[in-house]
Design a protein around this motif. Structure first.
Motif, PDB file in Angstrom:
ATOM      1  N   MET A 197       0.819  -1.206   0.000  1.00 47.82           N
ATOM      2  CA  MET A 197       0.000   0.000   0.000  1.00 47.82           C
ATOM      3  C   MET A 197       0.860   1.267   0.000  1.00 47.82           C
ATOM      4  N   GLU A 198       1.933   1.228   0.776  1.00 49.57           N
ATOM      5  CA  GLU A 198       2.810   2.390   0.852  1.00 49.57           C
ATOM      6  C   GLU A 198       3.424   2.715  -0.515  1.00 49.57           C
ATOM      7  N   GLU A 199       3.795   1.668  -1.241  1.00 45.69           N
ATOM      8  CA  GLU A 199       4.363   1.859  -2.575  1.00 45.69           C
ATOM      9  C   GLU A 199       3.318   2.454  -3.536  1.00 45.69           C
ATOM     10  N   LEU A 200       2.071   1.999  -3.437  1.00 46.64           N
ATOM     11  CA  LEU A 200       0.997   2.505  -4.281  1.00 46.64           C
ATOM     12  C   LEU A 200       0.709   3.971  -3.984  1.00 46.64           C
ATOM     13  N   GLN A 201       0.717   4.326  -2.691  1.00 43.90           N
ATOM     14  CA  GLN A 201       0.460   5.720  -2.323  1.00 43.90           C
ATOM     15  C   GLN A 201       1.557   6.646  -2.847  1.00 43.90           C
ATOM     16  N   ALA A 202       2.808   6.161  -2.790  1.00 45.27           N
ATOM     17  CA  ALA A 202       3.907   6.968  -3.346  1.00 45.27           C
ATOM     18  C   ALA A 202       3.708   7.171  -4.843  1.00 45.27           C
ATOM     19  N   LYS A 203       3.267   6.094  -5.507  1.00 48.18           N
ATOM     20  CA  LYS A 203       2.994   6.190  -6.946  1.00 48.18           C
ATOM     21  C   LYS A 203       1.884   7.202  -7.220  1.00 48.18           C
ATOM     22  N   HIS A 204       0.835   7.170  -6.390  1.00 51.24           N
ATOM     23  CA  HIS A 204      -0.282   8.100  -6.565  1.00 51.24           C
ATOM     24  C   HIS A 204       0.162   9.547  -6.374  1.00 51.24           C
ATOM     25  N   ARG A 205       1.007   9.792  -5.360  1.00 53.39           N
ATOM     26  CA  ARG A 205       1.467  11.153  -5.142  1.00 53.39           C
ATOM     27  C   ARG A 205       2.259  11.677  -6.338  1.00 53.39           C
ATOM     28  N   LYS A 206       3.080  10.826  -6.919  1.00 51.51           N
ATOM     29  CA  LYS A 206       3.859  11.226  -8.095  1.00 51.51           C
ATOM     30  C   LYS A 206       2.936  11.517  -9.277  1.00 51.51           C
ATOM     31  N   GLU A 207       1.911  10.667  -9.460  1.00 49.66           N
ATOM     32  CA  GLU A 207       0.975  10.889 -10.556  1.00 49.66           C
ATOM     33  C   GLU A 207       0.255  12.230 -10.397  1.00 49.66           C
ATOM     34  N   GLN A 208      -0.101  12.544  -9.159  1.00 43.77           N
ATOM     35  CA  GLN A 208      -0.806  13.803  -8.911  1.00 43.77           C
ATOM     36  C   GLN A 208       0.109  15.010  -9.130  1.00 43.77           C
ATOM     37  N   ARG A 209       1.377  14.880  -8.723  1.00 44.76           N
ATOM     38  CA  ARG A 209       2.311  15.985  -8.968  1.00 44.76           C
ATOM     39  C   ARG A 209       2.518  16.210 -10.474  1.00 44.76           C
ATOM     40  N   ASP A 210       2.668  15.094 -11.211  1.00 42.17           N
ATOM     41  CA  ASP A 210       2.847  15.201 -12.658  1.00 42.17           C
ATOM     42  C   ASP A 210       1.630  15.841 -13.322  1.00 42.17           C
ATOM     43  N   LEU A 211       0.439  15.417 -12.863  1.00 48.53           N
ATOM     44  CA  LEU A 211      -0.779  15.976 -13.440  1.00 48.53           C
ATOM     45  C   LEU A 211      -0.895  17.467 -13.132  1.00 48.53           C
ATOM     46  N   GLN A 212      -0.536  17.844 -11.905  1.00 46.52           N
ATOM     47  CA  GLN A 212      -0.626  19.247 -11.542  1.00 46.52           C
ATOM     48  C   GLN A 212       0.302  20.103 -12.406  1.00 46.52           C
TER      49      GLN A 212
END
Length: 307
Positions: A1-16
């Motif tokens: 789960m921790e790895e997935l959340q890190a992935k999600h944060r990166k995706e959100q930063r890229d999208l922003q």
């Protein structure tokens, strides 16, 4: 789960970062479409991440808005424990398997991407429209010199008891105006032989004129060319071209006439030419009236008085 959340944060930063760039490049005309596109991209990413979290938990459930907000853009703090990430809304018997991407799905995904060429064309069109609007505003603020000049000329006509005879603006206007007035004064297009001996080709032009108003310029041009040729010393100092080239343009082209040509015409026909200027002044070149508006010449005639 921790790895997935890190992935999600990166995706959100890229999208922003993508959204920031899109909004920066948006114009007034395209801003609404860009904002709608950015909202859609955020919603798609949110749905995708909710699905991934649910699949990881083995129950294919959606996360609440409150839980997703914990994954705020740029938040690199430690993620919450796995059992607090999602609240179960619905449970199915078996976890939903992750769909395997197919060529059709990839093509559909590509088709949903924003059309950069259309956005670029729309931006250029908006810029062009803005520039045209600015140009129109500037033109509206400029002084109507042409209109003011016309008013001045009409006032001069009234003062001098004259009326205007329109001449076609085809490059022959000076010569056509002279032909028109020579004819109206009864002087004809053939000058006094005592003043100038015309070349045979010039005599032919004079004799074949069908209407002084329509093709009389041909005769006046030829007479002007002959006079300048016979009196070169009086005109050459004021010419930029060799005399042969200069008179060839007068005789065979639609080159505009000016002060030199008026002087030659006045001498060849033994008339005084009065040029009414755009500011109302009368310039006497050496009777008939001619006037110039800018670089165009029309003819003038005396108003008739009713009995």
């Amino acid at each position: 789960m921790e790895e997935l959340q890190a992935k999600h944060r990166k995706e959100q930063r890229d999208l922003q970062a993508r959204i920031t760039q899109k909004k920066k490049n948006a114009t007034k005309k395209t801003r609404k479409a860009v904002n709608d596109e950015c909202d859609r991209l955020q919603q798609d990413l949110k749905a995708q991440q909710e699905l991934e979290i649910a699949q990881l938990n083995g129950d294919a459930v959606a996360t609440t808005t409150e839980d997703l907000d914990n994954l705020a853009l740029g938040n690199d703090q430690e993620a919450a424990p796995a059992n607090t990430v999602a609240k179960v809304v619905d449970v199915i018997a078996k976890p939903t398997p992750t769909p395997v991407p197919t060529q059709e799905n990839n093509e559909n995904t590509r088709s949903k991407k924003p059309n950069r060429q259309k956005a670029r064309l729309a931006r250029r069109e908006a810029e062009r429209a803005a520039q045209a609007e600015i140009a129109a505003e500037e033109a509206a603020k400029q002084t109507d010199h042409r209109g003011n000049e016309k008013e001045t000329m009409e006032a001069a006509f009234k003062r001098l008891g004259l009326h205007e005879i329109e001449i076609n603006p085809d490059g022959h206007c000076l010569y056509s105006a002279i032909a028109c007035q020579l004819d109206s004064l009864g002087l004809g297009l053939r000058p006094d032989p005592a003043r100038i001996v015309l070349q045979p080709s010039t005599l032919s032009r004079v004799d074949t004129v069908t209407s002084p108003k329509h093709d009389g310029y041909r005769a006046v041009r030829a007479v002007t060319a002959d006079y300048i040729t016979e009196h070169q010393d009086d005109f050459v100092p004021f010419m930029e071209d060799p005399v042969d080239e200069y008179v060839k343009k007068i005789r065979l082209t639609a080159e505009w006439g000016g002060q030199l040509e008026l002087q030659a015409i006045a001498r060849a026909y033994g008339v005084e030419i009065n040029v009414l200027q755009g500011d109302g002044r009368v310039e006497k070149i050496e009777p008939g009236h001619t006037y110039g508006l800018g670089e165009h010449y029309n003819a003038l005639a005396q108003n008739t008085v009713a009995a």
